[in-house]
Design an enzyme around this catalytic site. Sequence first.
Site, PDB file in Angstrom:
ATOM      1  N   ASP A   1       0.817  -1.221   0.000  1.00 61.01           N
ATOM      2  CA  ASP A   1       0.000   0.000   0.000  1.00 61.01           C
ATOM      3  C   ASP A   1       0.846   1.263   0.000  1.00 61.01           C
ATOM      4  OD1 ASP A   1      -1.978  -1.852   0.332  1.00 61.01           O
ATOM      5  OD2 ASP A   1      -2.870  -0.910   2.098  1.00 61.01           O
TER       6      ASP A   1
ATOM      7  N   HIS B   1       3.742  -2.319   3.141  1.00 59.75           N
ATOM      8  CA  HIS B   1       3.808  -0.968   2.552  1.00 59.75           C
ATOM      9  C   HIS B   1       5.147  -0.805   1.835  1.00 59.75           C
ATOM     10  CE1 HIS B   1       0.803  -0.608   5.741  1.00 59.75           C
ATOM     11  NE2 HIS B   1       0.280   0.364   5.021  1.00 59.75           N
TER      12      HIS B   1
HETATM   13 NI    NI Z   1      -2.510   3.108   3.477  1.00 61.52          NI
END
Ligand code: NI
Length: 527
Positions: A340, A484
């Site tokens: 992400d 991430h």
């Molecule tokens: Ni996020």
Amino acid sequence: MQKHKKSHTKQSKVHKTTPARRRLAKTNPDIKKETKKRATSKKTQKTALLMRTVPFLWGIGAILIVSLVAIATCWIVFFSQRAPEATQASDEKYFFADSKYQGIRSKFVTRDSSREKTSIEYPITKNNEINKITAHAIDTADTTFKEFVQNGSSNKEKMTETISYQVTHNTDTHLSIVIHIKQDMHGAHPVSDSYFWTFDKTTGKPITLNTLLENNKEDLAKVVTLARLAVKKSLKEQKQPPAELEDSLTTEILQNFLVADTKTISWPFGQSAFLASFYGEVTINLTVDALVKELQHPLAKQLFAVPEPPAPQPQPAPASPPVAQNTSCPQGRCVALTFDDGPGPYTNKLLDILSGRGAKATFFVLGSKVAGNAGTLQRAHKEGHQIGNHTWGHPDLSQLGPDVINGELARTSDAIRAAIGTAPNSARPPYGAMSPAVTTELAKLGMSAVLWSVDTRDWADRNSDIVCNRAVANARPGSIILLHDIHVSSVDAVPCILDTLSKQGYSFVTVNSILGTMAPGQTYYAG
Ligand code: NI
């Protein structure tokens, strides 16, 4: 001085007339004579001694005077530095009075001359540290004003200054206070400024937002996001021009806050705090109910009436075909790695790692980052990875109205389509925050919500070993693993995740592969 003392002692010793000798002198004339002679010599000695002692006494006197002067100087310096006593204009008057707030007195300072009319109210609490911090802020503002008064033309109207304070929270342990500064120097704009703090009454130190949220980065990010949304909403309501807040309204500027009431955290900013001055003053209020999850800390619970956190999100088996039906996962042991918040500076490195091991992944990208990284996104798409929508600016969609939700998602899908030629079929709402409005808007845009079943918490622990261990320990067939790619530590954890899980027979596929056909508006957690 040491020398004097030494010789003095020595002489006393030599000429000492003992009581026994005095008794003897009464009866024996020789001794009497000798004693008399000694007495005369003693007188001379005494004079000499006195002569020697005088400079010594002068020395002590001088030291005493110097000490007294030093103490007096310190005293004067100390008090002159201690505001509010610093203001010493000839036309200045001051008086003390009880305030309407318990345990707080006010010191009123007024100045009224041909040039200015000033009224300042200093809060005087029982904690000196608090008084010092508040007085310093007031005096800083007042000094600027006084400079204007001194340099301004005397023909003009009087310049005015009003400084007052307001207490919004006052318990045995904490004090929230705001100082309002209004100055009219007949310049381009009257000044309307404010300082505010929530003090710990024991230490006299202000409590920062970092302390309140125990430095939890995600929680801090959420507060900033909500604050920006609140400002944008208020500007819109007041029909003011929209403002870019991403650079100006930051965690730093939100560090000082007020407990407005036990249900509201507040930032009563004056003008120019983070917006151009023509916007005027902006007060940001966030309700505790919007931050229930973030305020589950002891200090936060002491300051605010924080309800119990909502029950953890259930992770029901999604309405999707089971993994076994999925042809791209022949052994039935597949996981989907998802990344992400990118694309970012480490995304290309990650693509190298993935292609080196024949692994596929899914990227939930921010629309705002697509434009500058179109090449990276095109590479990811070309190499068989999936691109999903993670909104434009990463807001908590569950707090937003349908139009804003739609805008965040649609704008991002458009940017993705512009970069790779196809729009995404799935979105991951930031923080996994869902609401009926989010579901509805996703359905309208033909997208499903893809959450996760394994959270590596890699944003919190920037440590590749920890991140790898969490991913590996919790992986099951069909897992969707949250990572991430904006953190280098997360990207560096990927070789370990791929190698370890490969040895356990896992393959790495996209979200679409693991979930198969997805229904728009439906939420999925795992395959
Ligand atoms: Ni996020």
